[in-house]
Design an enzyme around this catalytic site. Sequence first.
Site, PDB file in Angstrom:
ATOM      1  N   ASP A  23       0.873  -1.165   0.000  1.00 50.75           N
ATOM      2  CA  ASP A  23       0.000   0.000   0.000  1.00 50.75           C
ATOM      3  C   ASP A  23       0.920   1.228   0.000  1.00 50.75           C
ATOM      4  OD1 ASP A  23      -2.242   1.756   0.675  1.00 50.75           O
ATOM      5  OD2 ASP A  23      -1.382   1.779   2.694  1.00 50.75           O
ATOM      6  N   ASP A  25      -0.162   5.129   0.976  1.00 51.67           N
ATOM      7  CA  ASP A  25      -0.370   6.122   2.039  1.00 51.67           C
ATOM      8  C   ASP A  25      -0.442   5.456   3.400  1.00 51.67           C
ATOM      9  OD1 ASP A  25      -0.623   8.594   0.432  1.00 51.67           O
ATOM     10  OD2 ASP A  25      -2.208   7.408  -0.496  1.00 51.67           O
TER      11      ASP A  25
HETATM   12  C1  XBP Z   1      -5.100   6.464   0.675  1.00 53.19           C
HETATM   13  C2  XBP Z   1      -6.218   7.252   0.125  1.00 53.19           C
HETATM   14  C3  XBP Z   1      -5.970   8.365  -0.816  1.00 53.19           C
HETATM   15  C4  XBP Z   1      -5.163   9.507  -0.239  1.00 53.19           C
HETATM   16  C5  XBP Z   1      -5.233  10.746  -1.115  1.00 53.19           C
HETATM   17  O1  XBP Z   1      -4.841   5.383  -0.170  1.00 53.19           O
HETATM   18  O2  XBP Z   1      -7.357   6.973   0.445  1.00 53.19           O
HETATM   19  O3  XBP Z   1      -7.216   8.850  -1.241  1.00 53.19           O
HETATM   20  O4  XBP Z   1      -5.694   9.895   1.027  1.00 53.19           O
HETATM   21  O5  XBP Z   1      -4.816  10.474  -2.414  1.00 53.19           O
HETATM   22  P1  XBP Z   1      -3.869   4.108   0.181  1.00 53.19           P
HETATM   23  P2  XBP Z   1      -5.666  10.950  -3.697  1.00 53.19           P
HETATM   24  O6  XBP Z   1      -3.750   3.966   1.666  1.00 53.19           O
HETATM   25  O7  XBP Z   1      -4.580   2.973  -0.483  1.00 53.19           O
HETATM   26  O8  XBP Z   1      -2.532   4.390  -0.473  1.00 53.19           O
HETATM   27  O9  XBP Z   1      -6.117  12.366  -3.442  1.00 53.19           O
HETATM   28  O10 XBP Z   1      -4.677  10.844  -4.838  1.00 53.19           O
HETATM   29  O11 XBP Z   1      -6.827  10.006  -3.829  1.00 53.19           O
HETATM   30 MG    MG Z   2      -2.887   3.134   3.515  1.00 52.77          MG
END
Ligand code: XBP
Ligand code: MG
Length: 269
Positions: A23, A25
Site C-alpha cells: 500500500d 499512504d
Molecule cells: C489512501 C487514500 C488516498 C489519499 C489521497 O490510499 O485513500 O485517497 O488519502 O490520495 P492508500 P488521492 O492507503 O490505499 O494508499 O487524493 O490521490 O486520492
Molecule cells: Mg494506507
Amino acid sequence: MSLPRQTASNHRPQMPLRAVIFDVDGTLAETELGGHLPAFNQAFAEAGLDWHWSAEEYLGLLAVTGGKERIAHYARNSAPEFVQRPDFADAVARLHRRKTELYAERAAAGAIALRPGIRRLLDEITAAGLVAAIATTTSPDSVRALLVGQLGEDGPARFAFIGAGDVVSSKKPAPDIYLHVLEALGLAAGECLAIEDSAVGSAAARAAGIPFVVTAHAGTRGEDFSGALAVVDGLGDEGQPARPLAGMVAAGDRVSLADLVAWHAAASH
Ligand code: XBP
Ligand code: MG
C-alpha cells in the site's frame, strides 16, 4: 466422531511467496497529515472556498478513500450550495487535480520521507529475486512523485506493477485494486503478501484473499486488522526497532523478508 477428510476443496497447497504488494499512504510513508491534507486545504483556498480541514476532521474523512470521493463526500455533508452547482463533478475534479499537483510538487522535492524499513525491505526483495508491486487508492501522479522524491528517477521501476487510483471503479475497502494487481502480475493471491497500514486497506487485502501484514501508526493504531498475519508499529530499521502488536513475531528487531517468507509459509498450512 471422525475428523473431516482432507479433500481438494479444503486442502490449501503451500505456494511460495513471489511478490510483496505495498500500500502507499501510511505504509510506504506517512503522507496524509503532512502531504495530502495541506494540499487539499491549499487547493480549497486557491479556489476561493472557505473550507479548511483540521487534522482531526481529516482523520475521520480517511474512511472515504480517494481524494475526489473525499471532496464530494465532504461537500454533500457540509456544503450543499457547492453540490447544487451544475458543474459539481467537474468542480470536484478540478479541485482534486490541483490538490494532486500541490502534493506531487512537495513529494517530488523529497519532503515526504519513506517509513523506516521500506528501503531495506525493497532491497531485500530485489536481492532475493522476488517482485515488489503497489496497490493503492491514491492517484498515479502522487505515487510517482513520492517514489521519485525518495528513490530517485528509477524509483517507480523498482516496482513490477503499480496499481493506483481510478484504474478500478471501486476503491479500497473493495478488493478490486488488489485483484487488478494480481492479474497484472499473473500471480495467485496465495503467492503474494500485502503490507497495509489501515483497517480499510486490510479489508481490501482480506477480500482479495491475499495474506497481509499491518504496519500500524498513530493514525491507525487500534483499528480492526483482523486476519493480519502480524501487526507491528513499523517495519523497523537500524536504531528504530519494530514492536510487535499482534500475531506472528519477527525473529529480530525488524521485519525482514525472511520473516515475511516464514509468516506467509505458516499461513498457508
Ligand atoms: C489512501 C487514500 C488516498 C489519499 C489521497 O490510499 O485513500 O485517497 O488519502 O490520495 P492508500 P488521492 O492507503 O490505499 O494508499 O487524493 O490521490 O486520492
Ligand atoms: Mg494506507
